[in-house]
Design a protein around this motif. Structure first.
Motif, mmCIF file in Angstrom:
data_model
loop_
_atom_site.group_PDB
_atom_site.id
_atom_site.type_symbol
_atom_site.label_atom_id
_atom_site.label_comp_id
_atom_site.label_asym_id
_atom_site.label_seq_id
_atom_site.Cartn_x
_atom_site.Cartn_y
_atom_site.Cartn_z
ATOM 1 N N LEU A 184 -1.184 -8.511 5.848
ATOM 2 C CA LEU A 184 -2.416 -8.131 6.511
ATOM 3 C C LEU A 184 -2.513 -6.606 6.604
ATOM 4 C CD1 LEU A 184 -2.495 -10.773 9.400
ATOM 5 C CD2 LEU A 184 -3.511 -10.898 7.113
ATOM 6 N N PRO A 185 -3.713 -6.057 6.805
ATOM 7 C CA PRO A 185 -3.875 -4.595 6.846
ATOM 8 C C PRO A 185 -2.994 -3.893 7.874
ATOM 9 C CG PRO A 185 -6.014 -5.655 6.608
ATOM 10 C CD PRO A 185 -5.023 -6.750 6.847
ATOM 11 N N ASP A 186 -2.650 -4.566 8.967
ATOM 12 C CA ASP A 186 -1.826 -3.919 9.987
ATOM 13 C C ASP A 186 -0.330 -4.068 9.727
ATOM 14 O OD1 ASP A 186 -1.328 -6.560 10.578
ATOM 15 O OD2 ASP A 186 -2.202 -6.518 12.583
ATOM 16 N N GLY A 187 0.018 -4.633 8.569
ATOM 17 C CA GLY A 187 1.416 -4.742 8.194
ATOM 18 C C GLY A 187 2.064 -6.069 8.507
ATOM 19 N N ARG A 188 1.413 -6.923 9.292
ATOM 20 C CA ARG A 188 1.967 -8.247 9.540
ATOM 21 C C ARG A 188 1.987 -9.053 8.244
ATOM 22 N NH1 ARG A 188 -1.592 -10.399 14.444
ATOM 23 N NH2 ARG A 188 -3.141 -9.166 13.276
ATOM 24 N N ILE A 189 2.970 -9.919 8.127
ATOM 25 C CA ILE A 189 3.136 -10.721 6.924
ATOM 26 C C ILE A 189 2.923 -12.183 7.287
ATOM 27 C CG2 ILE A 189 4.704 -11.380 5.052
ATOM 28 C CD1 ILE A 189 6.272 -8.743 5.842
ATOM 29 N N VAL A 190 2.048 -12.841 6.580
ATOM 30 C CA VAL A 190 1.851 -14.276 6.759
ATOM 31 C C VAL A 190 2.493 -14.979 5.568
ATOM 32 C CG1 VAL A 190 -0.224 -14.028 8.136
ATOM 33 C CG2 VAL A 190 -0.428 -14.161 5.665
ATOM 34 N N HIS A 198 -9.086 -23.015 3.846
ATOM 35 C CA HIS A 198 -9.205 -22.719 5.266
ATOM 36 C C HIS A 198 -9.057 -21.214 5.504
ATOM 37 C CE1 HIS A 198 -8.559 -27.027 6.126
ATOM 38 N NE2 HIS A 198 -7.576 -26.955 5.239
ATOM 39 N N LEU A 199 -9.799 -20.708 6.475
ATOM 40 C CA LEU A 199 -9.613 -19.362 6.992
ATOM 41 C C LEU A 199 -8.788 -19.482 8.272
ATOM 42 C CD1 LEU A 199 -10.288 -16.304 6.932
ATOM 43 C CD2 LEU A 199 -12.322 -16.845 8.294
ATOM 44 N N VAL A 200 -7.657 -18.786 8.325
ATOM 45 C CA VAL A 200 -6.731 -18.893 9.453
ATOM 46 C C VAL A 200 -6.562 -17.516 10.069
ATOM 47 C CG1 VAL A 200 -4.437 -19.634 10.193
ATOM 48 C CG2 VAL A 200 -5.530 -20.745 8.232
ATOM 49 N N SER A 201 -6.665 -17.425 11.380
ATOM 50 C CA SER A 201 -6.417 -16.158 12.057
ATOM 51 C C SER A 201 -4.918 -15.973 12.229
ATOM 52 C CB SER A 201 -7.101 -16.126 13.421
ATOM 53 O OG SER A 201 -6.409 -16.957 14.339
ATOM 54 N N ALA A 202 -4.512 -14.753 12.497
ATOM 55 C CA ALA A 202 -3.084 -14.478 12.673
ATOM 56 C C ALA A 202 -2.521 -15.165 13.911
ATOM 57 C CB ALA A 202 -2.853 -12.969 12.761
ATOM 58 N N SER A 203 -3.395 -15.650 14.776
ATOM 59 C CA SER A 203 -2.935 -16.395 15.953
ATOM 60 C C SER A 203 -2.906 -17.897 15.701
ATOM 61 C CB SER A 203 -3.851 -16.097 17.144
ATOM 62 O OG SER A 203 -5.177 -16.526 16.876
ATOM 63 N N ALA A 233 -7.213 -11.890 3.851
ATOM 64 C CA ALA A 233 -8.670 -11.937 3.897
ATOM 65 C C ALA A 233 -9.288 -10.847 4.744
ATOM 66 C CB ALA A 233 -9.137 -13.291 4.415
ATOM 67 N N GLY A 234 -8.539 -10.201 5.628
ATOM 68 C CA GLY A 234 -9.137 -9.191 6.486
ATOM 69 C C GLY A 234 -8.169 -8.751 7.554
ATOM 70 N N PRO A 235 -8.637 -7.984 8.525
ATOM 71 C CA PRO A 235 -7.747 -7.397 9.546
ATOM 72 C C PRO A 235 -6.967 -8.422 10.355
ATOM 73 C CG PRO A 235 -9.908 -6.343 9.574
ATOM 74 C CD PRO A 235 -10.028 -7.534 8.672
ATOM 75 N N ALA A 279 0.815 -1.218 0.000
ATOM 76 C CA ALA A 279 0.000 0.000 0.000
ATOM 77 C C ALA A 279 0.845 1.263 0.000
ATOM 78 C CB ALA A 279 -0.944 -0.004 1.213
ATOM 79 N N ASP A 280 2.067 1.209 0.573
ATOM 80 C CA ASP A 280 2.908 2.409 0.625
ATOM 81 C C ASP A 280 3.728 2.628 -0.644
ATOM 82 O OD1 ASP A 280 4.793 0.403 0.779
ATOM 83 O OD2 ASP A 280 5.609 1.009 2.730
ATOM 84 N N GLY A 281 3.506 1.778 -1.669
ATOM 85 C CA GLY A 281 4.224 1.935 -2.917
ATOM 86 C C GLY A 281 5.526 1.166 -3.000
#
Length: 644
Positions: A275-281, A335-340, A316-318, A226-228
């Protein structure tokens, strides 16, 4: 518990069950509140369907009958479709034109090519304003040209060439402001895991910047942030890790002794997401197993998820992401996986309802081979209703993955359980040259195809026999494509330990392959064997067809009639050579199949033919209802001693 010879056990894992469960889920994308994936269905002739899941859990198939989302770019495809704002764009298998579908009947966007299927499209992206697409186009005519083209996203139009010149291109991606384009390119004789280049072009000025890559560096999966800034994977340290480029330069983001990237046989790979908060999976291979991890502020945390093989990762989301992933006891699913690490399954290919006691879980093993250490996955027999006579050991099937630049995958495969539940042991070999163990291990095969891979397959069979885990008199070997070549080369050794083998669309004559294959792999052998014709003597020496006088063991050959990668003449050469020497051989040619079998009836027939073949050469009864395969020239002296 019944007592019966290894190999003769009855099992619910029939060829029919293998076919019924052979629906393969692959590639996943998230579009607003929906999740979209593709399914390959053998029961529909191997057709690729696109399925969309709404937020409320309802699913819709997006392609009507007659459409098949599958590209023929590079012959292996990948990047068959992409989605944005309720619209899906896809390459249709029958004509290879690019189509747009929002609802109802898909609309063609690209014109009819000069010849049928001459223009092929893949690996596309949509501009931020939704007005344009970019995609890889492979144009067949007077030769084959691979280019990046731009065209309108919502109406038919003539594609405009943006990038041409390199032998191959991949991964065209618009920057967030739509003013720049990133892409990957490479030239013969390199393959995408050898030397690739990442370039960025300012679409306003035409100015180009080489971001990364070149000799000795494989770059893949460019993805704008998002920051280019631009993320990409590179193996500059010997492992495919994650890096960031900005006008200030390139900096590492995730550096591990593990492989985030995978070899680029198919286009459109997705091994990481932001992810939207910058974490990378991201997914990463380590010691033969895949896994998931999260990176935040330079710290990497492994997720305690049950997966051992990940096909795709998508944001997929925040606080979550979507993956296509499987495990040793579960087929790949969405599968939908949470960041945890919490997992919620969105779609499975089917419910097997198979007791876990029937499933053989692989053990990662390492073993000595020709002064090196090689790796494999070992599957012991597993059947809760049978045991073998005391003092006997199971026959072993040595399985060889294709590529050869690929790897054994520790994910539930009923095609493996078909054998283990009958009392066979299986070892899936990550021979030197396989991926998932770093660039140095991958490059063990350079100049050594037909040597290192064969040594490792022979060594693991002898090592397991020496450990007392398998019967050293009942060793079998089988493989498809490059694995078929290794199978033939292993059987052509005068000291072969194998009692027989199965070759699926494998290479018998390296010289013929060097001059008769598709563009993508037409220079692959330059590095695996040597440049041709300068190294012709090596090609001849390592070709099984020129070692037919060394064959002494029975061989089953399975081949697709329409295979453009390893044409049928390769199989027919070795079959005729063995027939001429009156050696045991069986040959099945499958009409309509290409490189790898996709049709249910052919998958079923191939499996049962292989079981019939092994029963004949090892001397145990095949189960009822299995159509036998005729093995020419099979005499009692060619078969192993019948089981007690």
């Amino acid at each position: 518990m019944q007592i019966s010879a290894f190999g003769s056990w009855t099992t619910p894992v029939t060829a029919d069950l293998v076919v019924d469960a052979a629906v393969r889920i692959s590639d996943v994308q998230v579009d607003r509140e929906t999740v979209i994936w593709s399914e390959r269905r053998p029961g529909e002739g191997g057709r690729n369907r696109i399925v969309r899941r709404e937020a409320d859990g309802t699913t819709t198939e997006l392609l009507p009958d007659g459409f098949d989302a599958r590209t023929a770019v590079h012959e292996y495809g990948g990047g068959d479709w992409w989605a944005r704002d309720g619209v899906v764009w896809f390459a249709n298998w029958r004509d290879q034109r690019l189509y747009r579908v929002a609802s109802g009947v898909p609309e063609p966007l690209t014109p009819e090519p000069a010849a049928p299927r001459a223009d092929r499209f893949a690996d596309g992206d949509v501009s931020p304003d939704g007005a344009f697409l970019v995609a890889v186009r492979e144009r067949h005519g007077d030769g084959v040209r691979n280019e990046i083209v731009r065209l309108p996203a919502d109406r038919p139009g003539e594609p405009q060439v943006l990038v041409t010149g390199p032998d191959f291109v991949a991964g065209p991606r618009f920057s967030p402001d739509g003013r720049s384009l990133a892409w990957i390119s490479w030239n013969h004789p390199s393959m995408p895991w050898d030397d690739t280049v990442l370039t960025v072009r300012n679409l306003d000025t035409g100015e180009e910047t080489v971001v990364a890559g070149g000799a000795g560096e494989s770059v893949s999966e460019p993805r704008w942030q998002a920051d280019g800034s631009l993320f990409f994977l590179s193996d500059r340290t010997g492992w495919w890790n994650l890096y960031r480029w900005s006008p200030a330069g390139v900096e590492p983001v995730i550096v591990l002794d593990a492989e985030i990237g995978v070899p680029g046989w198919r286009l459109g790979g997705r091994r990481y997401a932001t992810l939207p908060d910058g974490r990378i999976v991201f997914a990463r291979w380590s010691q033969g197993y895949d896994g998931l991890a999260v990176a935040e502020d330079g710290k990497v945390t492994d997720l305690a998820v049950p997966f051992s093989a990940i096909d795709a990762v998508c944001e997929a989301g925040p606080d979550g992401f979507v993956v296509v992933a499987g495990s040793p006891t579960e087929e790949p699913a969405v599968h939908l996986v949470s960041a945890s690490g919490a997992v919620r399954t969105l779609c499975r290919p089917r419910e097997l309802n198979l007791d876990p006691a029937w499933i053989s879980v692989p053990e990662a093993i390492s073993f000595p081979s020709a002064g090196r250490t090689a790796h494999a996955l070992f599957y012991p027999p597993a059947n809760p209703e049978f045991t073998a006579p005391e003092g006997t050991r199971p026959p072993l099937i040595v399985m060889i993955h294709g590529g050869p630049t690929s790897n054994a995958v520790p994910v539930l495969s009923l095609a493996v359980q078909f054998w283990t539940s009958r009392g066979f042991a299986v070892v899936d070999v990550n021979y030197g040259g396989s991926t998932g163990f770093g660039r140095a291990y991958r490059e063990q095969l350079l100049g050594a195809w037909g040597v290192v891979d064969v040594d490792d397959c022979v060594s693991v069979a002898r090592w397991l026999a020496g450990q007392g885990r398998v019967d050293g008199e009942k060793l079998l070997i089988r493989g498809g494509s490059a694995g078929g070549y290794t199978t033939l080369a292993a059987l052509a050794r005068e000291d072969t330990p194998f009692a027989g083998g199965t070759d699926l669309f494998g290479v018998a004559d390296l010289e013929v392959l060097a001059g008769d294959t598709h563009k993508f792999e037409s220079r692959y052998l330059d590095r695996l064997v040597g440049p041709y014709p300068e190294e012709r003597a090596t090609y001849v020496e390592r070709s099984p067809i020129h070692r037919a006088d060394r064959f002494t063991r029975p061989l089953l050959v399975l081949q697709g009639a329409d295979d453009p990668v390893v044409p049928p003449n390769q199989s027919e050469l070795i079959v005729e050579a063995l027939r001429a020497r009156e050696l045991p051989v069986a040959y099945l040619l499958f009409a309509g199949e290409q490189h790898g079998f996709r049709r249910a009836e052919n998958i079923r027939r191939a499996l049962e033919a292989e079981l019939s073949f092994y029963s004949q050469i090892l001397g145990f009864p095949a189960p009822g209802g299995v159509e036998p395969v005729q093995v020419e020239n099979l005499q009692p002296s060619n078969a192993a001693t019948p089981a007690d």
